[in-house]
Motif scaffolding. Sequence first.
Motif, PDB file in Angstrom:
ATOM      1  N   GLY A  57      -6.594  13.319  -4.549  1.00  0.00           N
ATOM      2  CA  GLY A  57      -5.915  14.316  -5.370  1.00  0.00           C
ATOM      3  C   GLY A  57      -5.312  13.752  -6.630  1.00  0.00           C
ATOM      4  N   LYS A  58      -5.442  12.455  -6.857  1.00  0.00           N
ATOM      5  CA  LYS A  58      -4.887  11.832  -8.063  1.00  0.00           C
ATOM      6  C   LYS A  58      -6.008  11.132  -8.811  1.00  0.00           C
ATOM      7  N   GLU A  59      -7.044  11.880  -9.148  1.00  0.00           N
ATOM      8  CA  GLU A  59      -8.239  11.278  -9.719  1.00  0.00           C
ATOM      9  C   GLU A  59      -8.013  10.618 -11.063  1.00  0.00           C
ATOM     10  N   ARG A  60      -6.949  10.995 -11.766  1.00  0.00           N
ATOM     11  CA  ARG A  60      -6.712  10.423 -13.094  1.00  0.00           C
ATOM     12  C   ARG A  60      -5.620   9.362 -13.087  1.00  0.00           C
ATOM     13  N   GLU A  61      -5.224   8.934 -11.873  1.00  0.00           N
ATOM     14  CA  GLU A  61      -4.084   8.031 -11.790  1.00  0.00           C
ATOM     15  C   GLU A  61      -4.416   6.863 -10.893  1.00  0.00           C
ATOM     16  N   ARG A  62      -4.247   5.662 -11.388  1.00  0.00           N
ATOM     17  CA  ARG A  62      -4.341   4.477 -10.537  1.00  0.00           C
ATOM     18  C   ARG A  62      -2.955   3.849 -10.489  1.00  0.00           C
ATOM     19  N   ASP A  63      -2.437   3.707  -9.289  1.00  0.00           N
ATOM     20  CA  ASP A  63      -1.103   3.149  -9.115  1.00  0.00           C
ATOM     21  C   ASP A  63      -1.170   1.646  -8.888  1.00  0.00           C
ATOM     22  N   PHE A  64      -0.211   0.950  -9.420  1.00  0.00           N
ATOM     23  CA  PHE A  64      -0.104  -0.492  -9.208  1.00  0.00           C
ATOM     24  C   PHE A  64       0.238  -0.776  -7.751  1.00  0.00           C
ATOM     25  N   VAL A  65      -0.430  -1.774  -7.183  1.00  0.00           N
ATOM     26  CA  VAL A  65      -0.151  -2.180  -5.800  1.00  0.00           C
ATOM     27  C   VAL A  65       0.438  -3.587  -5.763  1.00  0.00           C
ATOM     28  N   ALA A  66      -0.280  -4.539  -6.373  1.00  0.00           N
ATOM     29  CA  ALA A  66       0.152  -5.933  -6.317  1.00  0.00           C
ATOM     30  C   ALA A  66      -0.532  -6.714  -7.431  1.00  0.00           C
ATOM     31  N   ALA A  67       0.073  -7.828  -7.819  1.00  0.00           N
ATOM     32  CA  ALA A  67      -0.527  -8.692  -8.832  1.00  0.00           C
ATOM     33  C   ALA A  67      -0.073 -10.122  -8.598  1.00  0.00           C
ATOM     34  N   LEU A  68      -0.822 -11.045  -9.201  1.00  0.00           N
ATOM     35  CA  LEU A  68      -0.413 -12.450  -9.155  1.00  0.00           C
ATOM     36  C   LEU A  68      -0.859 -13.136 -10.432  1.00  0.00           C
ATOM     37  N   ASN A  69      -0.205 -14.241 -10.758  1.00  0.00           N
ATOM     38  CA  ASN A  69      -0.543 -14.938 -11.998  1.00  0.00           C
ATOM     39  C   ASN A  69      -1.778 -15.809 -11.796  1.00  0.00           C
ATOM     40  N   SER A  70      -2.135 -16.568 -12.812  1.00  0.00           N
ATOM     41  CA  SER A  70      -3.422 -17.259 -12.812  1.00  0.00           C
ATOM     42  C   SER A  70      -3.562 -18.282 -11.691  1.00  0.00           C
ATOM     43  N   ASN A  71      -2.486 -18.945 -11.308  1.00  0.00           N
ATOM     44  CA  ASN A  71      -2.604 -19.956 -10.244  1.00  0.00           C
ATOM     45  C   ASN A  71      -2.086 -19.447  -8.897  1.00  0.00           C
ATOM     46  N   GLY A  72      -1.708 -18.179  -8.847  1.00  0.00           N
ATOM     47  CA  GLY A  72      -1.246 -17.588  -7.595  1.00  0.00           C
ATOM     48  C   GLY A  72       0.183 -17.930  -7.231  1.00  0.00           C
TER      49      GLY A  72
END
Length: 118
Positions: A42-57
């Motif tokens: 139901g949110k076809e136009r929305e991607r929510d942030f879940v998680a991220a990490l930097n280049s070396n983790g």
Amino acid sequence: QVQLVESGGGLVQPGGSLRLSCAASGFTFSIDGMGWFRQAPGKERERDFVAALNSNGGKTYYADSVKGRFTISRDNAKNTVYLQMNSLKPEDTAVYYCNRSPAPFASWGQGTQVTVSS
């Protein structure tokens, strides 16, 4: 060109676990931060942030809704980023995507469907 291929989704019961993988190519993976995003039904136009990490983790970031349940990691030798998801809830049901973070590429992969249901 940039390619992002997500895999590992599926149907799981509440409380279960899944491990998502994202194979990346077409850019210098080892110098970029990476992230996981999700698109709920139901949110076809929305991607929510879940998680991220930097280049070396060494630094990780999580949405409040997944903190303590999800773990993001990466293997720069394999150009792959992972998302370990534990204690899954029905509200985690979504299509999960990976992309560079910050500054996502305009081109996204096909995503991998995660369905949490009894």
